[in-house]
Design a protein around this motif. Structure first.
Motif, PDB file in Angstrom:
ATOM      1  N   GLU A  68       1.434   7.643  -6.067  1.00 55.56           N
ATOM      2  CA  GLU A  68       0.406   8.681  -6.236  1.00 55.56           C
ATOM      3  C   GLU A  68       0.891  10.023  -5.684  1.00 55.56           C
ATOM      4  O   GLU A  68       0.631  11.080  -6.271  1.00 55.56           O
ATOM      5  N   ALA A  69       1.596   9.967  -4.543  1.00 55.12           N
ATOM      6  CA  ALA A  69       2.069  11.202  -3.924  1.00 55.12           C
ATOM      7  C   ALA A  69       3.093  11.894  -4.824  1.00 55.12           C
ATOM      8  O   ALA A  69       3.095  13.121  -4.956  1.00 55.12           O
TER       9      ALA A  69
ATOM     10  N   PHE B 188       2.077   1.981  -3.421  1.00 57.61           N
ATOM     11  CA  PHE B 188       0.960   2.559  -4.175  1.00 57.61           C
ATOM     12  C   PHE B 188       0.817   4.039  -3.839  1.00 57.61           C
ATOM     13  O   PHE B 188       0.725   4.896  -4.726  1.00 57.61           O
ATOM     14  N   LEU B 189       0.837   4.340  -2.525  1.00 55.29           N
ATOM     15  CA  LEU B 189       0.628   5.715  -2.078  1.00 55.29           C
ATOM     16  C   LEU B 189       1.769   6.619  -2.518  1.00 55.29           C
ATOM     17  O   LEU B 189       1.549   7.758  -2.944  1.00 55.29           O
TER      18      LEU B 189
ATOM     19  N   LEU C 133      -7.538  13.180  -8.211  1.00 52.96           N
ATOM     20  CA  LEU C 133      -6.645  12.679  -7.175  1.00 52.96           C
ATOM     21  C   LEU C 133      -7.202  11.437  -6.489  1.00 52.96           C
ATOM     22  O   LEU C 133      -6.721  11.032  -5.453  1.00 52.96           O
TER      23      LEU C 133
ATOM     24  N   GLY D  71      -5.162   5.346  -2.014  1.00 49.18           N
ATOM     25  CA  GLY D  71      -3.953   4.882  -1.348  1.00 49.18           C
ATOM     26  C   GLY D  71      -3.968   5.206   0.131  1.00 49.18           C
ATOM     27  O   GLY D  71      -3.640   4.367   0.970  1.00 49.18           O
TER      28      GLY D  71
ATOM     29  N   LEU E  58      -6.992   8.359  -6.859  1.00 53.03           N
ATOM     30  CA  LEU E  58      -6.072   7.255  -6.548  1.00 53.03           C
ATOM     31  C   LEU E  58      -5.242   7.565  -5.305  1.00 53.03           C
ATOM     32  O   LEU E  58      -4.912   6.673  -4.536  1.00 53.03           O
ATOM     33  N   LEU E  59      -4.926   8.857  -5.126  1.00 51.53           N
ATOM     34  CA  LEU E  59      -4.217   9.263  -3.910  1.00 51.53           C
ATOM     35  C   LEU E  59      -5.076   8.986  -2.686  1.00 51.53           C
ATOM     36  O   LEU E  59      -4.614   8.408  -1.704  1.00 51.53           O
TER      37      LEU E  59
ATOM     38  N   GLY F 165       0.817  -1.206   0.000  1.00 50.39           N
ATOM     39  CA  GLY F 165       0.000   0.000   0.000  1.00 50.39           C
ATOM     40  C   GLY F 165       0.850   1.255   0.000  1.00 50.39           C
ATOM     41  O   GLY F 165       0.533   2.245  -0.657  1.00 50.39           O
TER      42      GLY F 165
END
Lengths: 316, 413
Positions: free
Chosen positions: A107-108, A103-104, B291, B297, B293-294, A100
């Motif tokens: 995205e970040a 994944f994060l 956003l 997450g 997907l952020l 996870g």
């Protein structure tokens, strides 16, 4: 032919050493905490991005020093406030947590830096050809990459085997409770190792960013390969990780540089197939085509026939 | 009367489930709604099949999309064969074909990958997932390269005059398939194989001692999971009439892990909740913000850290308090903590959107904010910080109320 051979070897060496910089941290973290850190390559990506941002204002060299530091601190925080909490729930939960996190982080990174490729450049000082062989140039930056990685390994090896800290770390890997009884703060050691491991990944990101391009997918590209390496080398074995890194690096660069294929193999046996055969795709395979899947093929084969990997001792 | 009661108790939930599935189009019947329903149905079957692996069998897979994708690819090929009249049956059987192919792949791959659980299994599944995803770009005849392959579901014999050209017809078909697949997956948990899967998950050594081969038990669960993932893939093929490499790569495998985990592992209903929630996020939230997907997450990480048994686990946590009739005593503390939590959540989301936006003004929750003005930021940060403080302050009360509600009867203070 010889020039292809030499350049494939050199490129394989660069890739292999870079991979080892990631794999060494990953395998160290694994042997200590039993966590296969899925997000390891994400820290590599963060290293590249931090270094890119720093290099815009302060130049490449500041990035080289401070980006890994930031990444290491981030990694230590993740261990302290994330992983330690999930630890009680078992290894599967830890693996899922790092998944996870990967994944994060992806995205970040897209949130802060955007989706496009960043023009992170190698420093001007190193923009010359180190040597020219058979009319091909070998850039000084690649030589610099080799030098940095080799330097870090020697340092790491020295710290782990010769220094007091290294001895405590080694002891904490095998006998955490005894080390705690001797008055050492084992959770702090774990946090430190996690931080240093992620910082190493950060260094790899800083020096790989200009060559392998800095974009949000760079963690995914390398992440699964690094996993392959630590598994093939044997989970928790630094020497195994070193061999496997070079093996994968060389394997890929030779496969890409070669121009043989299935047809040549079949010719050896005197077999040929018509081009409109139903499995024509299979008979027409070339080695450069399958280069990306070779590591995974190797991974599956190793896991089936020798689950402990090349040098691994630890049975699940 | 008693018989009726047992009947309702035994089958009531299933009748309700079927009724909900069939009545959903009466609630919203726009084109968008039907397409969301279709995605939900596919996601439910896929997530439930994943739960058979991880939730019931303790096998963490990073490559479950392989069986979904394989079922889908063969599904589209079946559509093409029906179009060419190489085979002659209704397109409604495509999910079945997909399931069989998923099972076939699982039989082959499971024969060596289920030897170990835990990290080794996870690594093999990852390797095979990457292997198949990369091969799919090489074997163009079957996988169609990057463009994928597409078919047409309007050919072949009709089913009592239904030709499955409309999306709504596909929805009813998908609903029936989802219902059947759910029943079979539930029944599987009741079989000795399903029960032993739980035993092997919890303690493989003990399971071996009473005479079961842990490997064989895992293999059976693995094959069943492959079968139902293939059914979901077949439904996907039928719904979209095309499929690409993206549907069997690591990203899809990751998404199904997220669904099952957020919904709640180990509970049969968990993956259904997760599938519905993630489909809604994917389809609706993504129209409001790019956003999403952020947020997904963040939601996932928070779930792993604070609700390891997912949403279903959170609901089931209240069972004890409910049985003791003390659930009402929790309402007030929940409200006291929930209110600042909600404000905090809204504040954080607003801040994230404010950082992200490139426009002059940001319209959010009916407000219009200007990213350039400093007071906006100060007020927002102050509200969010105050809300955080509120959570911290009220949390001990909630914890106390929780303990009081769960305390065994007759125990003094």
């Amino acid at each position: 032919m010889l020039d292809v051979l030499i350049f494939a070897t050199l490129n394989g060496l660069v890739t292999g050493l870079l991979l080892f910089m990631l794999a060494s941290g990953l395998t160290l973290i694994f042997s200590m905490m039993g966590v296969l850190n899925f997000a390891h390559a994400s820290f590599y990506m963060l290293g590249a991005y931090f270094a890119y941002s720093l290099s815009l204002y302060f130049g490449f060299w500041t990035g080289l020093i401070f980006a890994p530091l930031i990444v290491g601190v981030l990694g230590a925080l993740v261990e302290r406030y994330g992983l330690r909490r999930v630890h009680q729930a078992g290894h599967v939960a830890e693996l899922v947590f790092t998944f996870g996190l990967a994944f994060l982080i992806e995205e970040a990174v897209q949130f802060f830096w955007g989706r496009d490729t960043k023009s992170y450049q190698s420093p001007d000082v190193l923009n010359f050809a180190l040597f020219t062989l058979f009319g091909q140039e070998f850039s000084a930056y690649r030589g610099f990459m080799i030098a940095i990685s080799v330097g870090i390994f020697i340092g790491l090896y020295y710290v782990l085997t010769r220094s007091r800290v290294g001895i405590i770390i080694q002891a904490a890997i095998t006998h955490p409770n005894t080390v705690a009884n001797l008055g050492h703060n084992v959770p702090l050691i774990f946090m430190g190792v996690f931080g240093v491991g992620t910082a190493l990944a950060g260094v790899a990101g800083v020096i790989a960013g200009p060559v392998l391009t800095t974009f949000p997918g760079m963690a995914t590209v390398l992440g699964s390969i690094v996993f392959v390496i630590v598994v093939i080398g044997g989970l928790g074995s630094l020497a195994g990780a070193f061999i496997a890194s070079l093996l994968i690096g060389l394997l890929q660069s030779f496969a890409i540089a070669s121009d043989v294929g299935m047809e040549d193999l079949l010719d050896l046996f005197g077999i040929s197939f018509p081009y409109d055969h139903a499995l024509a795709d299979l008979w027409g395979l070339t080695l450069p085509q399958v280069a990306p899947i070779l590591p995974f093929l190797l991974l599956v084969l190793v896991l089936i026939f020798r689950p402990t990997g090349l040098m691994g001792k630890r049975e699940e | 009367m008693v018989i009726l009661q047992t009947l309702v108790k035994k089958f009531g939930i299933w009748v309700a489930y079927l009724a909900v599935l069939l009545l959903l189009p009466q609630l919203f019947d726009s084109i968008l709604a039907i397409s969301i329903y279709n995605q939900m149905a596919i996601a439910i079957v896929f997530a439930l099949s994943y739960n058979m692996l991880l939730g019931q069998g303790g096998m963490l897979s990073f490559g479950h999309a392989v069986y979904f994708g394989m079922g889908g690819f063969l599904g589209v090929h079946t559509l093409l064969m029906i179009e060419n009249e190489s085979v002659y049956f209704s397109v409604m059987w495509v999910p079945f074909i997909g399931g069989l192919f998923g099972l076939l792949c699982a039989l082959f791959i499971g024969s060596f990958s289920t030897r170990k659980a835990g990290t080794v299994f996870a690594m093999i599944s990852l390797g095979i997932g990457e292997l198949i995803a990369a091969s799919s770009l090489i074997f163009v005849d079957f996988f169609g390269g990057e463009a994928g392959i597409s078919g047409d579901r309007t050919f072949g014999p009709t089913f009592f005059g239904v030709d499955f050209a409309q999306n709504i017809q596909i929805y009813y078909l998908a609903a029936i398939w989802t219902f059947i697949a759910t029943i079979f997956m539930y029944l599987f948990t009741q079989t000795p194989a399903g029960r032993m899967a739980n035993a092997v998950r919890d303690n493989p050594i003990r399971a071996e001692f009473i005479g079961y081969s842990a490997r064989r038990v895992r293999f059976i669960s693995f094959c069943a999971a492959g079968l139902f993932a293939g059914v979901a893939g077949g439904l996907f093929a039928l719904n979209y009439e095309f499929i690409t490499e993206e549907n069997l790569n690591a990203a899809t495998s990751g998404r199904v892990l997220l669904m099952a985990y957020i919904g709640g592992l180990g509970y049969f209903i968990g993956p259904i909740i997760g599938a519905v929630l993630l489909t809604l996020m994917n389809t609706l939230l993504s129209t409001y913000t790019d956003l999403w997907l952020l947020y997904l997450g963040i939601l996932f990480l928070l779930t792993v850290m604070f609700l390891p048994r997912g949403f279903a686990g959170f609901i089931m946590m209240h069972q004890v308090a409910w049985l003791r009739g003390r659930l009402t005593s929790l309402i007030k503390p929940y409200l006291i903590t929930g209110l600042p939590a909600l404000v905090f959540l809204l504040g954080v989301v607003t801040l994230i959107e404010l950082i992200h936006t490139e426009d002059e003004t940001l319209s959010i929750w009916g407000l219009s904010l200007t990213p350039a003005s400093v007071p906006t930021w100060i007020v927002l940060i102050a509200i969010t910080g105050a809300a955080f403080y509120g959570i911290r302050r009220s949390l001990p009360q909630l914890r106390e109320a929780w303990h009081a509600a769960n305390k065994p009867d007759g125990e003094g203070n």
